[in-house]
Enzyme design. Structure first.
Site, short mmCIF file in Angstrom:
data_model
loop_
_atom_site.label_atom_id
_atom_site.label_comp_id
_atom_site.label_asym_id
_atom_site.label_seq_id
_atom_site.Cartn_x
_atom_site.Cartn_y
_atom_site.Cartn_z
N CYS A 2 0.81 -1.35 0.18
CA CYS A 2 -0.06 0.00 0.16
C CYS A 2 0.91 1.47 0.04
CB CYS A 2 -0.85 -0.01 1.27
SG CYS A 2 -1.82 -1.37 1.39
N ARG A 27 4.76 0.65 -5.86
CA ARG A 27 4.75 -0.41 -4.98
C ARG A 27 3.75 -1.39 -5.14
NH1 ARG A 27 6.54 2.30 -0.08
NH2 ARG A 27 4.66 1.05 1.29
N TRP A 78 -3.22 -2.39 -1.47
CA TRP A 78 -3.05 -3.87 -1.87
C TRP A 78 -4.12 -4.68 -0.95
CZ3 TRP A 78 1.95 -6.62 -3.68
CH2 TRP A 78 2.22 -6.15 -4.99
N ASN A 104 -1.99 1.37 6.50
CA ASN A 104 -1.00 0.26 5.75
C ASN A 104 -0.90 -0.92 7.16
OD1 ASN A 104 -0.99 1.73 3.57
ND2 ASN A 104 1.30 2.15 3.85
N GLY A 105 -0.84 -1.95 6.90
CA GLY A 105 -0.51 -2.94 7.90
C GLY A 105 -1.82 -3.95 8.19
N GLU A 490 21.57 -20.52 3.93
CA GLU A 490 21.29 -18.98 3.75
C GLU A 490 21.98 -18.37 4.28
OE1 GLU A 490 19.79 -17.98 1.08
OE2 GLU A 490 19.54 -15.85 1.50
N LYS A 494 24.88 -15.77 2.33
CA LYS A 494 24.82 -14.51 2.77
C LYS A 494 26.32 -14.21 3.14
CE LYS A 494 20.96 -13.18 0.97
NZ LYS A 494 21.20 -14.17 0.16
N GLU A 497 28.77 -14.09 0.10
CA GLU A 497 28.56 -13.19 -0.84
C GLU A 497 28.58 -11.72 -0.26
OE1 GLU A 497 23.72 -13.28 -1.08
OE2 GLU A 497 24.69 -12.78 -2.87
N HIS A 513 30.88 -36.91 10.02
CA HIS A 513 31.20 -37.44 8.63
C HIS A 513 32.24 -36.91 8.19
CE1 HIS A 513 28.04 -40.76 9.86
NE2 HIS A 513 27.39 -39.69 10.42
N LYS A 612 22.53 -9.73 -10.24
CA LYS A 612 21.09 -9.77 -9.64
C LYS A 612 20.35 -11.00 -10.64
CE LYS A 612 17.75 -8.82 -6.99
NZ LYS A 612 17.99 -9.40 -5.57
O1 M6R Z 1 16.28 -14.79 -9.93
P1 M6R Z 1 16.52 -16.02 -9.01
O2 M6R Z 1 15.80 -16.08 -7.72
O3 M6R Z 1 16.21 -17.10 -9.97
O4 M6R Z 1 18.02 -16.00 -8.66
C1 M6R Z 1 18.76 -16.93 -8.11
C2 M6R Z 1 19.96 -16.84 -7.75
O5 M6R Z 1 20.68 -16.11 -8.45
C3 M6R Z 1 19.62 -15.91 -6.51
O6 M6R Z 1 18.75 -16.29 -5.77
C4 M6R Z 1 21.13 -15.72 -5.58
O7 M6R Z 1 21.40 -16.77 -4.89
C5 M6R Z 1 20.84 -14.45 -4.53
N1 M6R Z 1 20.72 -13.18 -5.23
C6 M6R Z 1 21.84 -14.48 -3.75
O8 M6R Z 1 21.45 -13.56 -2.46
#
Ligand code: M6R
Length: 617
Positions: A2, A27, A78, A104-105, A490, A494, A497, A513, A612
């Site tokens: 929203c 948005r 929304w 909103n919320g 994850e 994170k 990267e 193992h 991205k």
């Molecule tokens: O656009 P997608 O979700 O298919 O992208 C897949 C990966 O490249 C993406 O999730 C990537 O691992 C993350 N941006 C990392 O933070």
């Protein structure tokens, strides 16, 4: 999500409100409306619930110049509670006509408040949760409170994260805004002729580049040329405006130093968007209108394969775990670059679910093509609708997190998880594995998800010192079990990267193992160990690391004092339904990586060597 825009000044507010709403329309919205106080002091409201045409239709409706006034509020909605239609669009008026509000919320206790208001003789005109606010505020104003006091009073009655804007016929020169928690921000600014308020800085730029962001727990009054800020006790707050750079990118970041921190903070909103029109909080039901499979097809599925890459694969792993546990269908997640080349045995009874933010990831598209050739029914869980993946899949489940600019995925993961959790519930109910009572209990739990995530976001204070500590290591191990395993993966991804620290995600049961050979003072271990059936096993894993001289940071459930006896550092996340625990533990993983990246001087928005959207294999 929203959007809000409000104006108090000397020009006719009507076209300005429309322009303001246009600048927040990116948005996403399905309805739009405005309220202005006309020359005779009466609040006039015009709204439309025409999906994507709402704003244009609203502009046409008010374009004849009949409606005017120098103070007003506007909203793009929304839908979360109730259909997309005119009655459910914002702003909502109190039954006595003295106030109009936009919100909103999600108001988690709205049914209870609605019952109370109905018992006192108030008639509701919409199906929304937000309308309760209009009546609560209207009643207080009618009994003598100022608009500001009435908005604060109403906010104190509701549960959930909220942003409100309101106007009152009793104080026709002002607009009041209030923010509690994270339900989208509120930013205000002024020049000599006007004061304006919006969800996004971008909407303020035609008026000023000096802006003030409301923090959670703050309320603001704007009036021509004036801004007055208060806390919820009514005490005045002095804050100097920030000068925002005059470009769209900086404006989009709001008061966040990076897109990543903004996108992490937007997660309560992203969850709400992913539930919009799917969860009926009043009826206690979940439906996914986008699913085109017949009930018979759903009952005939004998296997589910989820596929994606990177963070989207982790969403898929979470999806596999909830689909298997709720719907009792064998489910597994597989990396698309593997799936596409191994000639998997799949067919019409295998439901393939691709997860991809961009919808353009080369390996994911190739795996989807393979599934299509094999005749498998196929869904895609996706942010960017209209992308190639939505053309391959039989149906698309949009996650609606809103554009994610940071290369590192954050809010798109949480929105994918929210969507997959709903899909798991729909599959389970259609197959008769769970009944309406169980679905209602899931709905009651997920209604709290946005506020639980908002609470977890408050952990940033605990995280900074730990991030400093982890930034000293060259190697990190992340452990989890069950639904916490994708979160451990994850967390490690994170950290790699963003901070460029070598980090491994591992099933905790796998340590003996091989990985135990690495344990020692040179490698720190991050353990995701909320209280559930596997908790005690995680405590043993922590002890194993400690016995070999390793340092342990545990992510644990609030109130768990036991874990402090074994781990060196503990980050507490809110207690919640077990299904929701991965959402809680994910937040500190994201914050830790973000903070560690900053401690090491990395740019979290643009990690080196990464893009991205990965359109090549
Ligand atoms: O656009 P997608 O979700 O298919 O992208 C897949 C990966 O490249 C993406 O999730 C990537 O691992 C993350 N941006 C990392 O933070």
């Amino acid at each position: 999500m929203c959007g809000i825009f409000a104006y108090a000044g000397s020009e006719n507010a009507v076209p300005l409100l429309i322009e303001g709403l246009r600048s927040v329309e990116y948005r996403g919205y399905d309805s739009a409306g405005i309220s202005v106080i006309d020359a005779s002091g009466v609040i006039q409201t015009v709204k439309r619930g025409d999906h994507k045409a709402s704003l244009e239709n609203l502009a046409v409706t008010v374009g004849d110049g009949q409606l005017s006034g120098v103070v007003g509020i506007g909203h793009t909605r929304w839908a979360t509670h109730g259909q997309v239609n005119q009655q459910n669009s914002h702003p909502h008026s109190s039954s006595n006509g003295v106030v109009s509000i936009a919100h909103n919320g999600i108001i988690e206790n709205f049914l209870e408040l609605k019952d109370e208001l109905v018992d006192s003789g108030i008639e509701f005109l919409s199906e929304t949760d937000s309308e309760v606010l209009a009546h609560l505020v209207g009643k207080s104003v009618a009994s003598g409170s100022s608009l500001r006091e009435a908005v604060i009073g109403a906010a104190s009655r509701i549960k959930g994260n909220t942003a409100i804007v309101a106007v009152s016929a009793a104080e026709p020169n002002i607009v009041v805004g209030l923010r509690v928690g994270n339900a989208g921000g509120i930013v205000v600014g002024k020049n000599a002729d006007a004061a304006v308020m919006a969800s996004d800085t971008i909407a303020l730029l035609p008026y000023t580049t000096e802006v003030i962001y409301l923090e959670p727990g703050e309320v603001v009054e704007i009036e021509k040329g004036a801004i007055r800020l208060f806390d919820l006790e009514g005490l005045s707050i002095e804050r100097e405006p920030i000068i925002t750079a005059q470009n769209f990118e900086a404006a989009q970041k709001g008061n966040h130093p990076h897109f990543m921190s903004k996108e992490i903070a937007e997660q309560p909103d992203a969850i709400q968007s992913a539930m919009r029109g799917r969860v009926d909080f009043a009826a206690g039901t979940i439906s996914l209108p986008e699913v085109t499979l017949t009930s018979e097809q759903i009952r005939s599925i004998d296997r589910v394969i989820l596929t994606g890459m990177g963070t989207s694969l982790h969403a898929g792993m979470f999806g596999a775990s909830v689909i298997e546990s709720l719907a009792r269908i064998p489910a597994a997640a597989e990396n698309s670059s593997e799936l596409r080349y191994r000639n998997p045995v799949i067919g019409p009874k295998t439901l393939v679910i691709a997860v991809t933010q961009s919808g353009e990831t080369a390996d994911t598209l190739a795996a989807m093509e393979h599934a299509r050739r094999a005749g498998s029914p196929q869904a895609v869980v996706l942010e960017l609708e209209g992308s190639q993946a939505s053309r391959i899949a039989d149906f698309t489940l949009p996650i609606r997190a809103g554009q994610e600019i940071g290369v590192a995925s954050t809010k798109t993961l949480i929105a994918s998880m929210t969507t997959l959790l709903q899909l798991a519930a729909v599959l389970a109910e259609t197959r008769g594995v769970i009944g309406t009572t169980a679905v209602r209990s899931i709905v009651e739990s997920i209604a709290e998800l946005p506020s639980l995530v908002a609470t977890a976001l408050g952990l940033i204070g605990q995280i900074t010192a730990l991030a400093e500590r982890l930034s000293k290591f060259d190697d990190l191990l992340y452990l989890g079990r069950g639904a916490q395993l994708p979160i451990a993966f994850e967390g490690a991804l994170k950290m790699k990267e963003l901070a460029y620290i070598h980090a491994e995600g591992y099933p905790a049961g796998e340590m003996k193992h091989g990985v135990n050979a690495l344990l020692g003072p040179n490698m720190a271990t991050v353990v995701s160990a909320p209280q559930n059936d596997l908790y005690e096993k995680m405590l043993s894993n922590i002890s194993e690391v400690k016995a070999r001289g390793g340092e342990v940071a545990a992510i644990a459930t609030e109130g768990d004092v036991m874990i402090e006896r074994v781990a060196d550092h503990v980050i507490y996340v809110p207690k919640c339904h077990e299904l929701l625990q991965p959402f809680m533990t994910l937040i500190p993983m994201q914050l830790l990586a973000y903070r560690t990246a900053l401690a090491l001087g990395r740019d979290p928005d643009k990690p080196r060597n990464l893009a991205k959207t990965v359109t090549v294999e």
